[in-house]
Structure formats: structure tokens, C-alpha cells
Design a protein around this motif. Structure first.
Motif, PDB file in Angstrom:
ATOM      1  N   GLN A 108     -12.216 -53.061  28.205  1.00  0.00           N
ATOM      2  CA  GLN A 108     -11.566 -52.031  27.402  1.00  0.00           C
ATOM      3  C   GLN A 108     -12.583 -51.213  26.601  1.00  0.00           C
ATOM      4  O   GLN A 108     -12.396 -50.018  26.408  1.00  0.00           O
ATOM      5  CB  GLN A 108     -10.527 -52.661  26.455  1.00  0.00           C
ATOM      6  CG  GLN A 108      -9.645 -51.655  25.759  1.00  0.00           C
ATOM      7  CD  GLN A 108      -8.867 -50.764  26.727  1.00  0.00           C
ATOM      8  OE1 GLN A 108      -8.298 -51.237  27.707  1.00  0.00           O
ATOM      9  NE2 GLN A 108      -8.865 -49.463  26.481  1.00  0.00           N
ATOM     10  N   GLN A 109     -13.664 -51.850  26.183  1.00  0.00           N
ATOM     11  CA  GLN A 109     -14.698 -51.109  25.461  1.00  0.00           C
ATOM     12  C   GLN A 109     -15.394 -50.099  26.380  1.00  0.00           C
ATOM     13  O   GLN A 109     -15.704 -48.981  25.983  1.00  0.00           O
ATOM     14  CB  GLN A 109     -15.727 -52.083  24.871  1.00  0.00           C
ATOM     15  CG  GLN A 109     -15.155 -52.911  23.732  1.00  0.00           C
ATOM     16  CD  GLN A 109     -16.118 -53.990  23.276  1.00  0.00           C
ATOM     17  OE1 GLN A 109     -16.755 -54.654  24.099  1.00  0.00           O
ATOM     18  NE2 GLN A 109     -16.203 -54.182  21.955  1.00  0.00           N
ATOM     19  N   ASP A 128     -12.997 -47.210  26.807  1.00  0.00           N
ATOM     20  CA  ASP A 128     -12.975 -46.342  25.630  1.00  0.00           C
ATOM     21  C   ASP A 128     -14.171 -45.387  25.633  1.00  0.00           C
ATOM     22  O   ASP A 128     -14.030 -44.196  25.329  1.00  0.00           O
ATOM     23  CB  ASP A 128     -12.989 -47.183  24.344  1.00  0.00           C
ATOM     24  CG  ASP A 128     -11.675 -47.932  24.133  1.00  0.00           C
ATOM     25  OD1 ASP A 128     -10.658 -47.529  24.757  1.00  0.00           O
ATOM     26  OD2 ASP A 128     -11.667 -48.907  23.351  1.00  0.00           O
ATOM     27  N   LYS A 129     -15.357 -45.920  25.969  1.00  0.00           N
ATOM     28  CA  LYS A 129     -16.549 -45.067  26.014  1.00  0.00           C
ATOM     29  C   LYS A 129     -16.416 -44.007  27.114  1.00  0.00           C
ATOM     30  O   LYS A 129     -16.800 -42.848  26.928  1.00  0.00           O
ATOM     31  CB  LYS A 129     -17.801 -45.925  26.243  1.00  0.00           C
ATOM     32  CG  LYS A 129     -18.187 -46.734  25.025  1.00  0.00           C
ATOM     33  CD  LYS A 129     -19.544 -47.374  25.237  1.00  0.00           C
ATOM     34  CE  LYS A 129     -19.992 -48.129  24.027  1.00  0.00           C
ATOM     35  NZ  LYS A 129     -20.303 -47.319  22.866  1.00  0.00           N
ATOM     36  N   PHE A 179     -13.638 -42.780  28.311  1.00  0.00           N
ATOM     37  CA  PHE A 179     -12.634 -41.787  27.910  1.00  0.00           C
ATOM     38  C   PHE A 179     -13.217 -40.804  26.905  1.00  0.00           C
ATOM     39  O   PHE A 179     -12.900 -39.604  26.944  1.00  0.00           O
ATOM     40  CB  PHE A 179     -11.388 -42.475  27.331  1.00  0.00           C
ATOM     41  CG  PHE A 179     -10.267 -41.525  27.050  1.00  0.00           C
ATOM     42  CD1 PHE A 179      -9.539 -40.975  28.098  1.00  0.00           C
ATOM     43  CD2 PHE A 179      -9.944 -41.157  25.750  1.00  0.00           C
ATOM     44  CE1 PHE A 179      -8.511 -40.082  27.849  1.00  0.00           C
ATOM     45  CE2 PHE A 179      -8.928 -40.260  25.495  1.00  0.00           C
ATOM     46  CZ  PHE A 179      -8.204 -39.720  26.546  1.00  0.00           C
ATOM     47  N   ALA A 180     -14.074 -41.277  26.006  1.00  0.00           N
ATOM     48  CA  ALA A 180     -14.702 -40.374  25.039  1.00  0.00           C
ATOM     49  C   ALA A 180     -15.593 -39.353  25.766  1.00  0.00           C
ATOM     50  O   ALA A 180     -15.614 -38.172  25.404  1.00  0.00           O
ATOM     51  CB  ALA A 180     -15.526 -41.178  24.039  1.00  0.00           C
TER      52      ALA A 180
END
Length: 197
Positions: free
Chosen positions: A175-176, A179-180, A182-183
Motif C-alpha cells: 500500500q505504501q 500511495d507513492k 499514485f502521488a
């Protein structure tokens, strides 16, 4: 003797080989002076014929080169004349890489009027609205709904970036990484919402 010499000369011109005269063997038997005069005459005739043939080929080659240069010069002058008459057309041709008006360009690389003609060959448009919609002004047209293809584009971007993220940031949870990614996706040029129309 003259007839035999002329026949030998014609034979040499036809085959392009050096002439071996029958007089050479006979003249060796008779004496030195006759040998010299006949062989000199024979060499002169054969040499002149070869020189004439070479000169003729050279003249033809020069003539062809001059004709090609003249044709290129005429074409260049015609292009300059056309550019003087219509500088807007010349500028447009220079921008799209066309050699001149009426290139007859068809297919996917066609631009402007040629593209419209090529597209109209395939489309049977009846009425003004359908004919206008068949004509293209800006290539493939505007993408009116980029959000419809955003999910598939994001999945492709995610699959492409996941190995890079794992290499840059080892040891993170899935998930981390997401998230990166997606950013980065929000700022990416591959994001359809970021592409300007």
C-alpha cells in the motif's frame, strides 16, 4: 591488304579487344621495315577507333550530367518562384515537410486537404452535418472524456512504476508503494486528466 586491315579494325571495334593482325606474322618473315610500317598503321587505326569510342562515351556522360543539373536548377527556380508568389503556402509546405503543392499524399501521414480527401474516400456522408463530422481539422480530434480511459491508463502506469518503486524504496508495504505511485500519477504526463487538448 587494306580490306583485310579494315575488316580487322571493324572486328576489333565490335569486340573491344586488341587486334592481332595476320600481317604481323607475315611481316616478321619479310623484313623489319615492312613490319614497322604495317604495325604502326594498324596501331594507329585501332588506337584512333578506341579513342573515338571513349570520347563519345565521355561526351554522352557529360551531356547527361549537364541535363540533370539543368533540371535540378529549373526545379529550384520554380520553387523559388512559387514561394515569391505565395509565401504563406511556401511557409506551410516548409512546416509540414511537403515538397510542393499536390504531392498526392494519401494514408496516415496525409495532412490538411490531402487527409480530408483520403478520409472522404472511405466515408459515405449524406448531408451537411455528417460531411462536416467526417472532415478532420486537427488529426484524431479532441478527447472529450479522458476520465473514461483513466482507470486503464492508471493500471498500466502502476504496473510500469512498481518495479522502479521497489528498487528505489526496498522494504515498504504494498500500500505504501501504491500511495507513492499514485502521488506520481497525479503529476504524470501519462495521466489523461493532465493532458491538454
Amino acid at each position: 591488304e587494306k580490306e583485310a586491315l579494315l575488316a580487322a579494325e571493324e572486328e576489333a571495334m565490335g569486340s573491344g579487344k586488341a587486334v592481332k593482325s595476320a600481317f604481323g606474322a607475315a611481316s616478321k618473315k619479310k623484313g623489319g621495315k615492312k613490319k614497322d610500317s604495317l604495325s604502326l598503321l594498324e596501331e594507329a587505326l585501332v588506337g584512333d577507333a578506341e579513342k573515338k569510342a571513349k570520347e563519345k562515351k565521355r561526351a554522352e556522360r557529360i551531356k547527361k550530367e549537364r541535363a540533370a543539373q539543368m533540371a535540378a536548377e529549373r526545379e529550384r527556380l520554380a520553387k523559388e518562384e512559387q514561394a515569391k508568389k505565395d509565401p504563406l503556402l511556401a511557409n506551410t509546405d516548409a512546416m509540414i515537410g511537403a515538397d510542393g503543392p499536390g504531392d498526392g499524399e494519401d494514408g496516415p501521414d496525409a495532412v490538411g486537404r490531402a487527409a480530408n480527401i483520403a478520409s472522404m474516400a472511405d466515408v459515405q456522408a449524406s448531408g451537411l452535418d455528417s460531411a462536416l463530422s467526417a472532415l478532420s481539422v486537427g488529426g484524431s480530434g479532441d478527447d472529450k472524456h479522458p476520465e473514461k480511459r483513466m482507470k486503464a491508463a492508471y493500471k498500466a502506469y502502476e504496473e510500469k512504476m512498481m518495479p522502479e518503486m521497489k528498487q528505489q524504496y526496498p522494504g515498504l508495504k504494498r500500500q505504501q508503494y501504491l500511495d507513492k505511485i499514485f502521488a506520481l500519477w497525479k503529476k504524470s504526463s501519462e495521466n489523461p486528466m493532465n493532458q491538454q487538448s
